[in-house]
Design a protein around this motif. Structure first.
Motif, short mmCIF file in Angstrom:
data_model
loop_
_atom_site.label_atom_id
_atom_site.label_comp_id
_atom_site.label_asym_id
_atom_site.label_seq_id
_atom_site.Cartn_x
_atom_site.Cartn_y
_atom_site.Cartn_z
N GLU A 297 0.84 -1.20 0.00
CA GLU A 297 0.00 0.00 0.00
C GLU A 297 0.87 1.24 0.00
O GLU A 297 1.98 1.25 0.54
CB GLU A 297 -0.95 -0.01 1.20
N CYS A 298 0.35 2.30 -0.62
CA CYS A 298 1.06 3.56 -0.73
C CYS A 298 0.03 4.70 -0.70
O CYS A 298 -1.17 4.45 -0.81
CB CYS A 298 1.88 3.61 -2.01
N PRO A 299 0.50 5.93 -0.59
CA PRO A 299 -0.43 7.06 -0.67
C PRO A 299 -0.98 7.19 -2.09
O PRO A 299 -0.44 6.58 -3.04
CB PRO A 299 0.45 8.28 -0.33
N PRO A 300 -2.01 8.00 -2.27
CA PRO A 300 -2.52 8.23 -3.63
C PRO A 300 -1.40 8.75 -4.53
O PRO A 300 -0.50 9.46 -4.09
CB PRO A 300 -3.60 9.30 -3.43
N PHE A 301 -1.45 8.40 -5.78
CA PHE A 301 -0.44 8.81 -6.76
C PHE A 301 -1.15 9.53 -7.90
O PHE A 301 -2.37 9.48 -8.03
CB PHE A 301 0.34 7.59 -7.27
N GLY A 302 -0.37 10.20 -8.73
CA GLY A 302 -0.95 10.90 -9.88
C GLY A 302 -2.02 11.87 -9.44
O GLY A 302 -1.83 12.64 -8.50
N SER A 303 -3.17 11.81 -10.09
CA SER A 303 -4.27 12.73 -9.77
C SER A 303 -5.26 12.14 -8.77
O SER A 303 -6.27 12.77 -8.46
CB SER A 303 -5.01 13.10 -11.06
N TYR A 304 -4.97 10.96 -8.22
CA TYR A 304 -5.85 10.36 -7.23
C TYR A 304 -5.79 11.15 -5.92
O TYR A 304 -4.77 11.78 -5.61
CB TYR A 304 -5.44 8.91 -6.94
N VAL A 305 -6.87 11.06 -5.16
CA VAL A 305 -6.93 11.66 -3.82
C VAL A 305 -7.34 10.57 -2.83
O VAL A 305 -7.88 9.53 -3.23
CB VAL A 305 -7.92 12.84 -3.77
N LEU A 306 -7.08 10.83 -1.55
CA LEU A 306 -7.52 9.87 -0.53
C LEU A 306 -9.00 9.58 -0.70
O LEU A 306 -9.80 10.48 -0.93
CB LEU A 306 -7.27 10.43 0.86
N ASP A 307 -9.35 8.31 -0.57
CA ASP A 307 -10.71 7.87 -0.80
C ASP A 307 -10.91 6.60 0.02
O ASP A 307 -10.18 5.63 -0.15
CB ASP A 307 -10.91 7.58 -2.28
N PRO A 308 -11.90 6.58 0.92
CA PRO A 308 -12.10 5.38 1.74
C PRO A 308 -12.50 4.15 0.92
O PRO A 308 -12.40 3.03 1.42
CB PRO A 308 -13.22 5.79 2.70
#
Length: 157
Positions: free
Chosen positions: A137-148
């Protein structure tokens, strides 16, 4: 014997499989959390798309998107549209496709491959597949945002 080849996402049987994939994504995730691509988006120049077939019968598909970088040449990719037909599940098609995509990423000298998948139980087999192949697992990348409803993963190559 199963063959993996580059293919056209708009091809009849492939387009149908991708439509089923999108329908399942919208049935299992909130609309704002669905990041699956349709056949026209998968035809973009930045995406290489493959199918798995046996005796001409479609078994699955997968794609590798070359990610842009604001700091120069991108050496990262994103796995998109991994899907196996219902009749081919449990035959190792997803593993074959994933290995193929990662091999291509390595030949392109990518440093990292990312993916986004869902958090719902429906996506548990996919998450297990990726973990078995070294993704974390990693933080959001590119244009993604945190999302449950999303899990972001990466594999350093």
């Amino acid at each position: 014997m199963i063959h993996l080849d580059q293919d056209d996402p708009a091809r009849g049987d492939v387009s149908q499989l991708l439509s089923e994939h999108l329908a399942d994504m919208f049935a299992t995730s909130p609309a704002e959390s669905v990041h699956a691509l349709d056949h026209s988006a998968l035809s973009a120049p930045s995406i290489t798309f493959w199918t798995a077939r046996e005796d001409g019968v479609l078994l699955g598909c997968g794609a590798l998107k070359h990610l842009d970088s604001p700091d120069g040449p991108a050496r990262h990719g994103e796995i998109k549209s991994m899907r196996t037909t219902a009749s081919a599940r449990g035959r190792g098609v997803a593993t074959m496709m994933l290995r193929h995509i990662l091999d291509v990423a390595r030949t392109r000298d990518f440093e990292c491959v990312y993916l986004e998948t869902g958090t719902e139980d429906y996506f548990a087999p996919a998450r297990r597949l990726y973990v078995r192949h070294g993704f974390t697992e990693c933080p959001p990348f590119g244009s993604y945002v945190l999302d449950p409803s999303s899990v972001f993963m990466e594999l350093r190559l």
